[in-house]
Design a protein around this motif. Sequence first.
Motif, PDB file in Angstrom:
ATOM      1  N   ALA A  90       0.856  -1.197   0.000  1.00  0.00           N
ATOM      2  CA  ALA A  90       0.000   0.000   0.000  1.00  0.00           C
ATOM      3  C   ALA A  90       0.884   1.237   0.000  1.00  0.00           C
ATOM      4  CB  ALA A  90      -0.894   0.000   1.238  1.00  0.00           C
ATOM      5  N   THR A  91       0.579   2.172  -0.876  1.00  0.00           N
ATOM      6  CA  THR A  91       1.357   3.406  -0.987  1.00  0.00           C
ATOM      7  C   THR A  91       0.451   4.604  -0.732  1.00  0.00           C
ATOM      8  OG1 THR A  91       2.754   2.356  -2.652  1.00  0.00           O
ATOM      9  CG2 THR A  91       2.833   4.766  -2.515  1.00  0.00           C
ATOM     10  N   PRO A  92       0.851   5.491   0.199  1.00  0.00           N
ATOM     11  CA  PRO A  92       0.026   6.681   0.465  1.00  0.00           C
ATOM     12  C   PRO A  92      -0.040   7.595  -0.755  1.00  0.00           C
ATOM     13  CG  PRO A  92       1.849   6.500   2.040  1.00  0.00           C
ATOM     14  CD  PRO A  92       2.053   5.453   1.007  1.00  0.00           C
ATOM     15  N   ARG A  93      -1.166   8.263  -0.879  1.00  0.00           N
ATOM     16  CA  ARG A  93      -1.372   9.277  -1.907  1.00  0.00           C
ATOM     17  C   ARG A  93      -1.747  10.577  -1.200  1.00  0.00           C
ATOM     18  NH1 ARG A  93       0.974   6.095  -4.832  1.00  0.00           N
ATOM     19  NH2 ARG A  93       0.172   5.314  -6.809  1.00  0.00           N
ATOM     20  N   PRO A  94      -1.685  11.714  -1.899  1.00  0.00           N
ATOM     21  CA  PRO A  94      -2.048  12.976  -1.238  1.00  0.00           C
ATOM     22  C   PRO A  94      -3.463  12.951  -0.674  1.00  0.00           C
ATOM     23  CG  PRO A  94      -0.921  13.402  -3.311  1.00  0.00           C
ATOM     24  CD  PRO A  94      -1.194  11.913  -3.263  1.00  0.00           C
ATOM     25  N   VAL A  95      -3.612  13.605   0.452  1.00  0.00           N
ATOM     26  CA  VAL A  95      -4.899  13.693   1.152  1.00  0.00           C
ATOM     27  C   VAL A  95      -5.866  14.545   0.339  1.00  0.00           C
ATOM     28  CG1 VAL A  95      -5.987  14.652   3.229  1.00  0.00           C
ATOM     29  CG2 VAL A  95      -3.832  13.428   3.410  1.00  0.00           C
ATOM     30  N   LEU A  96      -7.141  14.149   0.339  1.00  0.00           N
ATOM     31  CA  LEU A  96      -8.187  14.970  -0.267  1.00  0.00           C
ATOM     32  C   LEU A  96      -8.794  15.853   0.814  1.00  0.00           C
ATOM     33  CD1 LEU A  96     -10.207  12.385  -2.405  1.00  0.00           C
ATOM     34  CD2 LEU A  96      -8.405  13.910  -3.169  1.00  0.00           C
ATOM     35  N   LYS A  97      -8.860  17.136   0.572  1.00  0.00           N
ATOM     36  CA  LYS A  97      -9.547  18.043   1.493  1.00  0.00           C
ATOM     37  C   LYS A  97     -11.037  17.939   1.203  1.00  0.00           C
ATOM     38  CE  LYS A  97      -5.769  20.024   3.120  1.00  0.00           C
ATOM     39  NZ  LYS A  97      -5.188  19.408   4.277  1.00  0.00           N
ATOM     40  N   ARG A  98     -11.824  17.689   2.230  1.00  0.00           N
ATOM     41  CA  ARG A  98     -13.270  17.556   2.042  1.00  0.00           C
ATOM     42  C   ARG A  98     -13.917  18.922   1.872  1.00  0.00           C
ATOM     43  NH1 ARG A  98     -16.106  12.973   5.302  1.00  0.00           N
ATOM     44  NH2 ARG A  98     -17.582  13.412   3.646  1.00  0.00           N
ATOM     45  N   VAL A  99     -14.885  18.969   0.956  1.00  0.00           N
ATOM     46  CA  VAL A  99     -15.619  20.198   0.687  1.00  0.00           C
ATOM     47  C   VAL A  99     -17.095  19.942   0.985  1.00  0.00           C
ATOM     48  CG1 VAL A  99     -16.095  21.977  -1.032  1.00  0.00           C
ATOM     49  CG2 VAL A  99     -13.923  20.743  -1.112  1.00  0.00           C
ATOM     50  N   LYS A 100     -17.759  19.271   0.049  1.00  0.00           N
ATOM     51  CA  LYS A 100     -19.115  18.787   0.268  1.00  0.00           C
ATOM     52  C   LYS A 100     -19.211  17.462  -0.464  1.00  0.00           C
ATOM     53  CE  LYS A 100     -21.174  21.365  -3.511  1.00  0.00           C
ATOM     54  NZ  LYS A 100     -22.250  22.190  -3.962  1.00  0.00           N
ATOM     55  N   PHE A 101     -20.211  16.665  -0.127  1.00  0.00           N
ATOM     56  CA  PHE A 101     -20.221  15.292  -0.614  1.00  0.00           C
ATOM     57  C   PHE A 101     -20.071  15.180  -2.127  1.00  0.00           C
ATOM     58  CE2 PHE A 101     -22.301  11.664  -2.479  1.00  0.00           C
ATOM     59  CZ  PHE A 101     -21.499  10.652  -1.977  1.00  0.00           C
ATOM     60  N   THR A 102     -20.860  15.918  -2.898  1.00  0.00           N
ATOM     61  CA  THR A 102     -20.839  15.778  -4.356  1.00  0.00           C
ATOM     62  C   THR A 102     -19.433  16.017  -4.908  1.00  0.00           C
ATOM     63  OG1 THR A 102     -23.136  16.463  -4.464  1.00  0.00           O
ATOM     64  CG2 THR A 102     -21.878  16.591  -6.512  1.00  0.00           C
ATOM     65  N   GLN A 103     -18.789  17.068  -4.427  1.00  0.00           N
ATOM     66  CA  GLN A 103     -17.437  17.377  -4.898  1.00  0.00           C
ATOM     67  C   GLN A 103     -16.439  16.329  -4.401  1.00  0.00           C
ATOM     68  OE1 GLN A 103     -16.474  21.475  -4.361  1.00  0.00           O
ATOM     69  NE2 GLN A 103     -14.373  21.247  -5.056  1.00  0.00           N
ATOM     70  N   ASP A 104     -16.591  15.892  -3.158  1.00  0.00           N
ATOM     71  CA  ASP A 104     -15.706  14.847  -2.616  1.00  0.00           C
ATOM     72  C   ASP A 104     -15.826  13.579  -3.455  1.00  0.00           C
ATOM     73  OD1 ASP A 104     -15.192  16.671  -0.602  1.00  0.00           O
ATOM     74  OD2 ASP A 104     -16.390  15.630   0.897  1.00  0.00           O
ATOM     75  N   ALA A 105     -17.050  13.198  -3.806  1.00  0.00           N
ATOM     76  CA  ALA A 105     -17.296  11.991  -4.598  1.00  0.00           C
ATOM     77  C   ALA A 105     -16.651  12.111  -5.975  1.00  0.00           C
ATOM     78  CB  ALA A 105     -18.797  11.739  -4.720  1.00  0.00           C
ATOM     79  N   GLU A 106     -16.812  13.257  -6.617  1.00  0.00           N
ATOM     80  CA  GLU A 106     -16.218  13.463  -7.949  1.00  0.00           C
ATOM     81  C   GLU A 106     -14.700  13.349  -7.884  1.00  0.00           C
ATOM     82  OE1 GLU A 106     -17.699  17.239  -9.295  1.00  0.00           O
ATOM     83  OE2 GLU A 106     -19.736  16.461  -9.563  1.00  0.00           O
ATOM     84  N   THR A 107     -14.098  13.956  -6.871  1.00  0.00           N
ATOM     85  CA  THR A 107     -12.641  13.908  -6.719  1.00  0.00           C
ATOM     86  C   THR A 107     -12.177  12.479  -6.465  1.00  0.00           C
ATOM     87  OG1 THR A 107     -12.673  16.153  -5.826  1.00  0.00           O
ATOM     88  CG2 THR A 107     -10.683  14.855  -5.430  1.00  0.00           C
TER      89      THR A 107
END
Length: 161
Positions: A41-58
Amino acid sequence: MATLTLEELAEILAPGQPIAGLDLGTKTIGLSVSDLGRRLATPRPVLKRVKFTQDAETLLAFAEKEKVVAFVIGLPMNMDGSAGPRVQATRAFVRSMADKTAIPFVFWDERLSTVAAERTLIEMDVSRKKRAERIDSAAASFILQGVLDRLSSLARTAGDD
């Protein structure tokens, strides 16, 4: 196909298909991805949460880029095995994702994954500021590595039959 057990996932995975690990937080989503052999397993950059729809798309764009065929998401159980509000939030996130993708999710008990990730980062002499930036992806890697190790164990057991 919203959620699978780890055993069900093991049955449908083809060789060379990577899976992703997720550590769902209130402000960020820690990410990791397996190699094609599903050993590391290799870490990837963290996703900053915004709102669900945008988080899901990212998240789905990440999955497409990495050719991810399944998500393993940490289930933050309490130490006594009970499910608190964070477990409910994680399950709700997965239910909502089921409407947006056919990529299956597997829940994985993540108790102590953040503690283990922090200890590892401290041992690596990572500064407090950098640890804060990397802790979620490191935890996602611990979650995913646990699953990869278990998948390997299941494959060995199946080979003994």
